[in-house]
Write an enzyme that holds these catalytic residues in place. Structure first.
Site, short mmCIF file in Angstrom:
data_model
loop_
_atom_site.label_atom_id
_atom_site.label_comp_id
_atom_site.label_asym_id
_atom_site.label_seq_id
_atom_site.Cartn_x
_atom_site.Cartn_y
_atom_site.Cartn_z
N GLY A 1 -8.75 5.79 1.66
CA GLY A 1 -9.42 6.59 2.77
C GLY A 1 -10.64 6.48 2.96
N ASP B 1 0.81 -1.34 0.18
CA ASP B 1 -0.04 -0.05 0.07
C ASP B 1 0.69 1.26 -0.18
OD1 ASP B 1 -2.37 1.75 0.33
OD2 ASP B 1 -2.20 1.46 2.44
N ASN C 1 -9.90 0.99 0.49
CA ASN C 1 -8.70 0.55 1.45
C ASN C 1 -9.67 0.77 2.90
OD1 ASN C 1 -7.40 0.26 -0.91
ND2 ASN C 1 -5.56 1.24 0.07
#
Length: 287
Positions: free
Chosen positions: A209, A80, A230
């Site tokens: 987010g 990530d 995510n």
């Protein structure tokens, strides 16, 4: 069932669901995520940020690979927000099946150049690549970095970016921010922009987010074509809030007494996200 992101998300895009990418930085969080996804028969992405990887180290990834290989549901191991080519190469060497190169803070041409460089290294070894165009905001209290100003993804630039790089998935900026939103900050997604982006590019779209956004907005974003969302702060908040409660009993010191209720509290959040993303029982789409 270990696979790469492209294999995973092409199916999600075709079948109208989003796969959660849970940031995982401990064996306890990994245990909870894998248990919940087994129970829900839900595909999952185990996301590890470079800062998290620096803490858990490469040996942790070997554990994730082992768990993924014996799982009865699809699993991707994803880097990530990789910030450099060196971070990406480390991830590929230690067993990640997907990597993100986040050059969204660079110029458009620089972003294209480094994304192509990463793809040239990753694709020959069957590792998929995610990039980002536009910027994700920050609440100032998340474990990941974000921009002080959100730059929304431009659809025509996204189309050119995808054509020139051959990237597998694209993280878009439509109004989210990393971390838990404070009371004076209201998250709001530009769903009209999402519609245009979905009609403009044909690869799976990613929403970063995703913690703390209203459920109705997230559910709508899935219906409009987001294939990966995510989640980091929400599950960690649940885990460590419960951990603080448990540790008020000063007589508890064994891990098998401390962590099971923390895992159970976190799993309730995981169940909710899986339901919200329409990810329940989607193992059948891969059979």
């Amino acid at each position: 069932m270990l696979m790469n992101m492209k294999e995973l998300l092409v199916v999600a895009q075709e079948n109208g669901f989003a796969v959660p990418a849970f940031n995982t930085s401990s064996c306890m969080i990994l245990k909870g995520v894998m248990e919940a996804c087994h129970e829900k028969q839900a595909p999952v992405i185990i996301a590890i940020h470079p800062d998290e990887l620096s803490f858990v180290e490469d040996s942790f990834v070997a554990s994730v690979v082992e768990e993924a290989n014996k799982a009865d549901f699809p699993v991707v191991i994803h880097l990530d927000h990789g910030a450099t080519f060196e971070q990406v190469m480390r991830a590929i060497r230690c067993g990640f099946t997907s990597v993100m190169i986040d050059a969204s803070h660079m110029s458009f041409e620089e972003n294209i150049a480094i994304t192509r460089k990463v793809i040239e290294a990753a694709h020959p070894v069957n590792v998929s690549v995610e990039a980002e165009l536009g910027t994700i905001g920050t609440t100032g209290n998340g474990g990941e970095y974000g921009a002080s100003k959100i730059i929304y993804t431009d659809p025509e630039m996204a189309k050119e970016f995808v054509q020139r790089t051959g990237v597998d998935t694209l993280a878009i900026a439509i109004g989210t921010a990393h971390g838990i939103y404070p009371k004076n900050m209201k998250p709001e997604l530009k769903l009209d922009l999402l519609k245009v982006l979905r009609d403009t590019v044909n690869i799976p779209l990613v929403l970063h987010g995703g913690s703390s956004n209203p459920d109705e907005e997230i559910a709508q974003s899935v219906k409009l074509g987001v294939s990966k969302i995510n989640i980091s702060s929400d599950i960690k908040e649940a885990f460590y809030r419960k951990c603080r409660e448990v540790l008020e009993d000063e007589g508890i010191r064994e891990p098998n007494a401390i962590y099971p209720p923390c895992i159970a509290a976190m799993k309730e959040v995981i169940y909710h996200k899986i339901d919200l993303f329409n990810d329940v029982d989607k193992v059948r789409c891969y059979q």
